[in-house]
Design an enzyme around this catalytic site. Structure first.
Site, PDB file in Angstrom:
ATOM      1  N   SER A 315       0.820  -1.208   0.000  1.00 46.74           N
ATOM      2  CA  SER A 315       0.000   0.000   0.000  1.00 46.74           C
ATOM      3  C   SER A 315       0.862   1.270   0.000  1.00 46.74           C
ATOM      4  O   SER A 315       1.592   1.519  -0.943  1.00 46.74           O
ATOM      5  CB  SER A 315      -0.955  -0.032   1.200  1.00 46.74           C
ATOM      6  OG  SER A 315      -1.925   0.986   1.117  1.00 46.74           O
ATOM      7  N   ASP A 489      -9.822  -4.584  -5.084  1.00 45.04           N
ATOM      8  CA  ASP A 489      -9.249  -3.423  -4.403  1.00 45.04           C
ATOM      9  C   ASP A 489      -9.714  -2.156  -5.106  1.00 45.04           C
ATOM     10  O   ASP A 489      -9.252  -1.833  -6.198  1.00 45.04           O
ATOM     11  CB  ASP A 489      -7.725  -3.521  -4.425  1.00 45.04           C
ATOM     12  CG  ASP A 489      -7.051  -2.451  -3.585  1.00 45.04           C
ATOM     13  OD1 ASP A 489      -7.768  -1.568  -3.066  1.00 45.04           O
ATOM     14  OD2 ASP A 489      -5.821  -2.508  -3.426  1.00 45.04           O
ATOM     15  N   HIS A 520      -7.610  -5.287  -0.690  1.00 48.10           N
ATOM     16  CA  HIS A 520      -6.395  -4.517  -0.418  1.00 48.10           C
ATOM     17  C   HIS A 520      -5.520  -5.130   0.676  1.00 48.10           C
ATOM     18  O   HIS A 520      -4.293  -5.139   0.572  1.00 48.10           O
ATOM     19  CB  HIS A 520      -6.788  -3.092  -0.029  1.00 48.10           C
ATOM     20  CG  HIS A 520      -5.653  -2.121  -0.007  1.00 48.10           C
ATOM     21  ND1 HIS A 520      -5.067  -1.631  -1.156  1.00 48.10           N
ATOM     22  CD2 HIS A 520      -4.978  -1.536   1.024  1.00 48.10           C
ATOM     23  CE1 HIS A 520      -4.105  -0.789  -0.842  1.00 48.10           C
ATOM     24  NE2 HIS A 520      -4.026  -0.714   0.471  1.00 48.10           N
TER      25      HIS A 520
END
Length: 573
Positions: A315, A489, A520
């Site tokens: 991320s 995601d 995610h």
């Protein structure tokens, strides 16, 4: 005390009050959402992957795409697009349905069923240590703990994960200290407190043997640096215990370092370099790339005596990684001495999990994100120091309590429409021991600010990462890049990043896994993350460090099996 100081203090108090009210409303909505209609958004972003033009990819990888049969469980359903460097993972997990009734008339029955089921499962978890696992009868098997169908007969189906039995040997006590868990695996977490060039103190954690008994323990392992996402620490790579990426790669022969950005759980700085309150929170992702990431890389390389390392990030960590690789001339222009070409010269392999390069549609759909975007520049609303500092106050008081982890999960599910469907349910509370962390309001402005004079992720990613321009002018200096993109995601637009690599970065050695049922955070915490992410990573790293020719990987890799301690533990369980 001057007028300006009084005004600033009043503004901070008002911002704290507003944030507390905001969080209270979110909590109430999250709890209602959880108990009435817990939801998982299975949609992908609106971007379509464009791989039709065969002429766009004019060279092949150095490492030809390989099948993962030697490492993966038999049920993986993989489709290989060798020309474009993509593996499509179509595997579907058989999941236990939490409610068998549907319709508004059964609402109260559903709530009672949920409550009773959770109560029974909690009782079973407490008794599982003393009760053996018996085939052919209902038992507290790993399938139940993994949120899959309870087994009455041992039938090989998709959800039969050979590593699930590892959960039965996990300590489910909640302790916000990785050493507590990893000491049970004969691993010690060595902790370093490092000071950045601009005066901030950051944490670096190193996995080492608890007992050094053989010469093989002293053998130099290739270093891997792991870097976390927004509002998390790098404990997120290890909270799965024996089923975590950190543990798996450590047991597979790699030197694991868990890097943490400023300011972590305990904000600390050199007061000579950072003397004022305003300066202590005057930083965003650019400083995290220029100072935090460079210090972490330099420290790992200095201590391991390697010239290059492998960087694995998730991320926000992927944003840092790509910012450094793509824009390193802006951070360290020609003539910067030892810092020139810093990232491309020191990263051999870059592995991006749920890469956050382009914003996803969720940022324009969720009401709370819209509100944050509108008011993030308003100091009367979010203040000018630590973002949502009330979260850290509550964490310091309540971390280690199951209620705290449960509340974190419900808020997480409400805000992003992700849930624990694919996680090992018994470990869910442990995951939230290592988050949230302190971040600055200025960092959140970098992510969300609508100010046209600023370049933010939400509105300016095309300026930082232009779609139709090559990011690597000299592809021979670029690291090997491996992307694991979850289809479900919507926080980021992974499909847009895939299109960039397929259509523009034809000369870069890249490889992409596109996973249909992952969201995610599943790239870290899914019950089968070792098979679907850990083992492909291991295979490609082994290929790199063994320097085998690419032709060796055109088969199904049946001759390149690697037996890890993780697999031996699974066999014993």
């Amino acid at each position: 005390m001057g007028v300006s100081a009084v005004l600033k203090r009043a503004r901070n108090l008002l911002a704290t009050f507003i944030v507390c009210c905001f969080m209270a409303v979110v909590l109430v909505l999250a709890l209602a959402h959880h108990f009435i209609n817990e939801h998982r958004d299975t949609r992908s972003s609106s971007t379509q992957i464009e791989v039709d033009d065969e002429s766009k990819r004019n060279v092949h990888h150095d490492h030809v795409l390989t099948r993962t049969n030697a490492y993966a469980t038999p049920y993986l359903d993989l489709e290989h697009d060798k020309k474009n460097g993509i593996v499509y993972d179509h595997t579907r997990t058989v999941v236990r349905k939490k409610n068998h009734e549907v319709g508004s008339s059964s609402l109260h029955k559903n709530l009672f069923h949920k409550f009773l089921t959770k109560l029974i499962f909690r009782f079973i978890e407490k008794e599982k240590v003393t009760e053996g696992v018996t085939q052919g009868k209902f038992n507290n098997s790993s399938n139940e703990i993994a949120n899959h169908e309870p087994v009455f007969e041992k039938i090989p189906v998709q959800c039969d994960n050979p590593l699930q039995n590892l959960i039965l040997s996990e300590d489910l006590t909640l302790v916000a200290d990785l050493n507590y868990y990893f000491n049970q695996y004969n691993i010690q977490i060595e902790e370093f407190r490092l000071e950045t060039e601009d005066g901030f103190v950051i944490d670096l954690w190193h996995l080492i043997p608890k007992y050094r008994t053989t010469d093989s323990d002293k053998k130099k392992r290739p270093p891997i640096l792991m870097l976390h996402g927004l509002l998390q620490s790098s404990g997120s790579f290890a909270s799965n215990g024996r089923k975590s990426l950190a543990y798996f790669l450590y047991q597979s022969g790699y030197d694991i370092w868990l890097g943490n950005n400023r300011c972590g759980f305990r904000p600390e700085w050199n007061e000579a370099k950072v003397p004022t309150l305003a300066s202590r929170w005057d930083w965003d992702l650019r400083e995290m790339v220029k100072y935090d990431l460079t210090l972490l890389i330099d420290t790992v390389l200095a201590k391991t005596q390697f010239e290059k390392l492998t960087l694995i990030s998730h991320s926000q960590g992927t944003t840092q990684g790509f910012m450094g690789l793509v824009n390193e001339d802006k951070f360290f222009p020609p003539g910067s001495g030892s810092k020139e070409s810093f990232f491309t010269s020191k990263i051999a392999n870059y592995i991006a999990l749920a890469p956050a390069v382009y914003p996803g549609p969720l940022l324009n759909e969720k009401l709370f994100v819209k509100l944050m975007t509108k008011e993030i520049e308003n100091p009367w609303f979010f203040g000018e120091t630590s973002f949502f500092e009330i979260m850290m106050i509550v964490r310091n008081l309540c971390v280690g309590e199951s209620l705290f982890s449960f509340v974190c999960y419900t808020i997480f599910n409400y805000l992003f429409d992700w849930n624990d469907t694919l996680w090992d349910t018994a470990l869910r509370d442990r995951h939230f021991l290592f988050s949230p962390v302190h971040v600055s309001v200025k960092l959140m402005q970098w992510w969300l600010s609508p100010d046209p004079n600023k370049v933010s992720f939400k509105f300016g990613s095309h300026k930082m990462f232009p779609d139709n321009v090559k990011w690597f002018s000299d592809a021979s200096k670029a690291p090997n890049i491996y992307l694991f993109v979850p289809k479900q995601d919507r926080l980021v637009d992974g499909e847009r990043l895939i299109n960039h690599f397929v259509n523009v970065e034809s000369n870069v050695n890249y490889k992409i896994w596109y996973i249909d049922e992952y969201a995610h955070i599943d790239v870290l915490w899914a019950h089968d993350v070792i098979e679907r992410i850990g083992k492909p990573i291991l295979q490609n790293l082994n290929n790199y460090y063994s320097k085998k020719p690419s032709s060796a990987f055109e088969s199904d890799c049946s001759d390149t099996e690697v037996e890890t301690e993780l697999e031996m533990v699974a066999e014993k369980a």
